[in-house]
Design a protein around this motif. Structure first.
Motif, PDB file in Angstrom:
ATOM      1  N   GLU A   1       0.834  -1.219   0.000  1.00 21.25           N
ATOM      2  CA  GLU A   1       0.000   0.000   0.000  1.00 21.25           C
ATOM      3  C   GLU A   1       0.861   1.259   0.000  1.00 21.25           C
ATOM      4  O   GLU A   1       0.578   2.239  -0.691  1.00 21.25           O
ATOM      5  CB  GLU A   1      -0.943  -0.007   1.213  1.00 21.25           C
ATOM      6  N   GLN A   2       1.949   1.207   0.799  1.00 20.49           N
ATOM      7  CA  GLN A   2       2.848   2.367   0.873  1.00 20.49           C
ATOM      8  C   GLN A   2       3.496   2.629  -0.496  1.00 20.49           C
ATOM      9  O   GLN A   2       3.523   3.769  -0.977  1.00 20.49           O
ATOM     10  CB  GLN A   2       3.924   2.050   1.919  1.00 20.49           C
ATOM     11  N   LEU A   3       3.981   1.577  -1.138  1.00 16.79           N
ATOM     12  CA  LEU A   3       4.655   1.754  -2.424  1.00 16.79           C
ATOM     13  C   LEU A   3       3.684   2.202  -3.511  1.00 16.79           C
ATOM     14  O   LEU A   3       4.027   3.037  -4.355  1.00 16.79           O
ATOM     15  CB  LEU A   3       5.355   0.453  -2.843  1.00 16.79           C
ATOM     16  N   ALA A   4       2.467   1.661  -3.495  1.00 16.39           N
ATOM     17  CA  ALA A   4       1.478   2.073  -4.511  1.00 16.39           C
ATOM     18  C   ALA A   4       1.174   3.560  -4.365  1.00 16.39           C
ATOM     19  O   ALA A   4       1.199   4.323  -5.349  1.00 16.39           O
ATOM     20  CB  ALA A   4       0.212   1.232  -4.373  1.00 16.39           C
ATOM     21  N   ALA A   5       0.920   4.010  -3.123  1.00 18.68           N
ATOM     22  CA  ALA A   5       0.562   5.424  -2.909  1.00 18.68           C
ATOM     23  C   ALA A   5       1.737   6.339  -3.245  1.00 18.68           C
ATOM     24  O   ALA A   5       1.570   7.366  -3.929  1.00 18.68           O
ATOM     25  CB  ALA A   5       0.115   5.630  -1.460  1.00 18.68           C
ATOM     26  N   LEU A   6       2.946   5.984  -2.813  1.00 19.37           N
ATOM     27  CA  LEU A   6       4.110   6.856  -3.067  1.00 19.37           C
ATOM     28  C   LEU A   6       4.452   6.894  -4.556  1.00 19.37           C
ATOM     29  O   LEU A   6       4.895   7.918  -5.077  1.00 19.37           O
ATOM     30  CB  LEU A   6       5.322   6.381  -2.260  1.00 19.37           C
ATOM     31  N   THR A   7       4.226   5.791  -5.245  1.00 21.89           N
ATOM     32  CA  THR A   7       4.514   5.762  -6.686  1.00 21.89           C
ATOM     33  C   THR A   7       3.559   6.685  -7.440  1.00 21.89           C
ATOM     34  O   THR A   7       3.974   7.453  -8.321  1.00 21.89           O
ATOM     35  CB  THR A   7       4.406   4.319  -7.219  1.00 21.89           C
ATOM     36  N   ILE A   8       2.286   6.638  -7.057  1.00 20.75           N
ATOM     37  CA  ILE A   8       1.307   7.514  -7.728  1.00 20.75           C
ATOM     38  C   ILE A   8       1.592   8.978  -7.392  1.00 20.75           C
ATOM     39  O   ILE A   8       1.569   9.848  -8.261  1.00 20.75           O
ATOM     40  CB  ILE A   8      -0.124   7.088  -7.350  1.00 20.75           C
ATOM     41  N   GLU A   9       1.921   9.243  -6.140  1.00 15.68           N
ATOM     42  CA  GLU A   9       2.231  10.623  -5.742  1.00 15.68           C
ATOM     43  C   GLU A   9       3.450  11.136  -6.524  1.00 15.68           C
ATOM     44  O   GLU A   9       3.426  12.243  -7.081  1.00 15.68           O
ATOM     45  CB  GLU A   9       2.520  10.672  -4.232  1.00 15.68           C
ATOM     46  N   GLY A  10       4.497  10.324  -6.588  1.00 15.50           N
ATOM     47  CA  GLY A  10       5.721  10.745  -7.272  1.00 15.50           C
ATOM     48  C   GLY A  10       5.507  10.924  -8.766  1.00 15.50           C
ATOM     49  O   GLY A  10       5.963  11.913  -9.354  1.00 15.50           O
ATOM     50  N   ALA A  11       4.802   9.981  -9.370  1.00 15.97           N
ATOM     51  CA  ALA A  11       4.573  10.067 -10.820  1.00 15.97           C
ATOM     52  C   ALA A  11       3.724  11.301 -11.147  1.00 15.97           C
ATOM     53  O   ALA A  11       3.993  12.015 -12.124  1.00 15.97           O
ATOM     54  CB  ALA A  11       3.877   8.789 -11.306  1.00 15.97           C
ATOM     55  N   ALA A  12       2.718  11.584 -10.305  1.00 21.64           N
ATOM     56  CA  ALA A  12       1.861  12.761 -10.545  1.00 21.64           C
ATOM     57  C   ALA A  12       2.684  14.041 -10.415  1.00 21.64           C
ATOM     58  O   ALA A  12       2.579  14.956 -11.247  1.00 21.64           O
ATOM     59  CB  ALA A  12       0.691  12.766  -9.557  1.00 21.64           C
ATOM     60  N   ALA A  13       3.525  14.113  -9.396  1.00 20.36           N
ATOM     61  CA  ALA A  13       4.344  15.322  -9.196  1.00 20.36           C
ATOM     62  C   ALA A  13       5.311  15.502 -10.366  1.00 20.36           C
ATOM     63  O   ALA A  13       5.492  16.612 -10.873  1.00 20.36           O
ATOM     64  CB  ALA A  13       5.101  15.221  -7.876  1.00 20.36           C
TER      65      ALA A  13
END
Ligand SMILES: NC(=O)C1=CN([C@@H]2O[C@H](COP(=O)(O)OP(=O)(O)OC[C@H]3O[C@@H](n4cnc5c(N)ncnc54)[C@H](OP(=O)(O)O)[C@@H]3O)[C@@H](O)[C@H]2O)C=CC1
Ligand SMILES: O=C(O)[C@@H]1CCC=N1
Length: 268
Positions: free
Chosen positions: A197-209
């Protein structure tokens, strides 16, 4: 100079996000909230004197309608005491057209807005469409009221609002679904739930930024991750296969836009 007097009808998820933005601004805004079952937060605001809760209606500068579109036709008549000759009506309801607002409320000073839930942390986008007689000054007021939620776009032609709703209004749900699906898939491959869950959320946050900050198109950023014959290519061969993500998204946004159009017909 004092800000506009605002009546907010319906302080649920989006309505309350708007009100918290107004309250976070400078000055002491004049906010009246009408909601038969106010949330704890709204009740606290009222207790602290920040808003007035369920007061007697009287004409205000801006009437913001944030109830469900299905509720609006039944209550439209009861909103008329909030409206004077100069009152601007701002509706965030999906599938309720400017013409329907004008006919049911008896005023042409109406703006239709489609915000989205990242607005609760100032990272949203709101798209506006306006009726012909809305004045530049009123558009400016609407822009200021929406600014705490993030970017404000428009006015656009109202004919685009159904697709806008399917894209940016509903869009955050698609991204949350992607986070859920990515994490679930990783768990199925044996990753512990918390790490997945942590990696999925951080990946989406990073890719969006990265996408927002980069000058490159999303397709170029995608290609930059994809080494020939590598792991990403193996995944994209499935996601971009016939019937994969692009076609699913095409169907999903069409379904959302069609539902918006259907809601317009239902509320006629
Ligand atoms: N959620 C989203 O992502 C977005 C929503 N919108 C639009 O925003 C509007 C509100 O959606 P959302 O905030 O999600 O929904 P909510 O159900 O969270 O909020 C609606 C609020 O209106 C209240 N309400 C019901 N009847 C009345 C009434 N007669 N007078 C005053 N208030 C009333 C509801 O109370 P109760 O719960 O007691 O019924 C609730 O607090 C919808 O029209 C939707 O299309 C637009 C963009 C994005
Ligand atoms: O689902 C809905 O109908 C509302 C409008 C856009 C987001 N939520």
């Amino acid at each position: 100079m004092a800000g506009p007097s605002i009546a907010l009808i319906g302080a649920g998820r989006m309505g309350a996000a708007l009100a918290s933005g107004w309250l976070a601004g400078r000055g002491k805004p004049d906010i009246r909230i009408q909601d038969p079952k106010p949330s704890e937060t709204v009740t606290e605001w009222a207790g602290a004197g920040k808003v007035s809760l369920n007061p007697e209606p009287e004409p205000v500068d801006v009437l913001v309608i944030a109830v469900k579109p299905q509720v609006f036709p039944k209550m439209a008549e009861s909103l008329k005491p909030w409206i004077g000759p100069q009152t601007l009506v701002l509706s965030i309801m999906a599938g309720t057209r400017l013409k329907q607002l004008t006919e049911r409320l008896g005023t042409g000073h109406v703006i239709r807005v489609m915000p989205n839930t990242p607005g609760a942390i100032g990272k949203g986008v709101s798209v506006m469409a306006k009726s012909d007689i809305v004045m530049a000054k009123q558009l400016e007021i609407a822009g200021k009221l929406l600014k705490p939620l993030g970017e404000v776009i428009g006015p656009v032609d109202e004919k685009h609002m159904s697709v806008v709703t399917g894209l940016s209004g509903s869009g955050p749900a698609y991204v949350f679904l992607m986070a859920e699906a990515m994490a679930d898939a990783a768990m199925a491959e044996g990753l512990p739930a918390e790490l997945a869950e942590q990696l999925a959320a951080l990946t989406i946050e990073g890719a969006a930024a990265l996408m927002v900050q980069s000058d490159e198109a999303p397709s170029a950023l995608r290609k930059a991750v994809t080494s020939p014959g590598g792991t990403t290519q193996a995944a994209l061969d499935i996601l971009m296969d016939e019937g994969g993500m692009p076609i699913l998204m095409r169907k999903a946004i069409r379904a959302a836009a069609n539902r918006d159009r259907e809601l317009s017909r239902d509320t006629d």
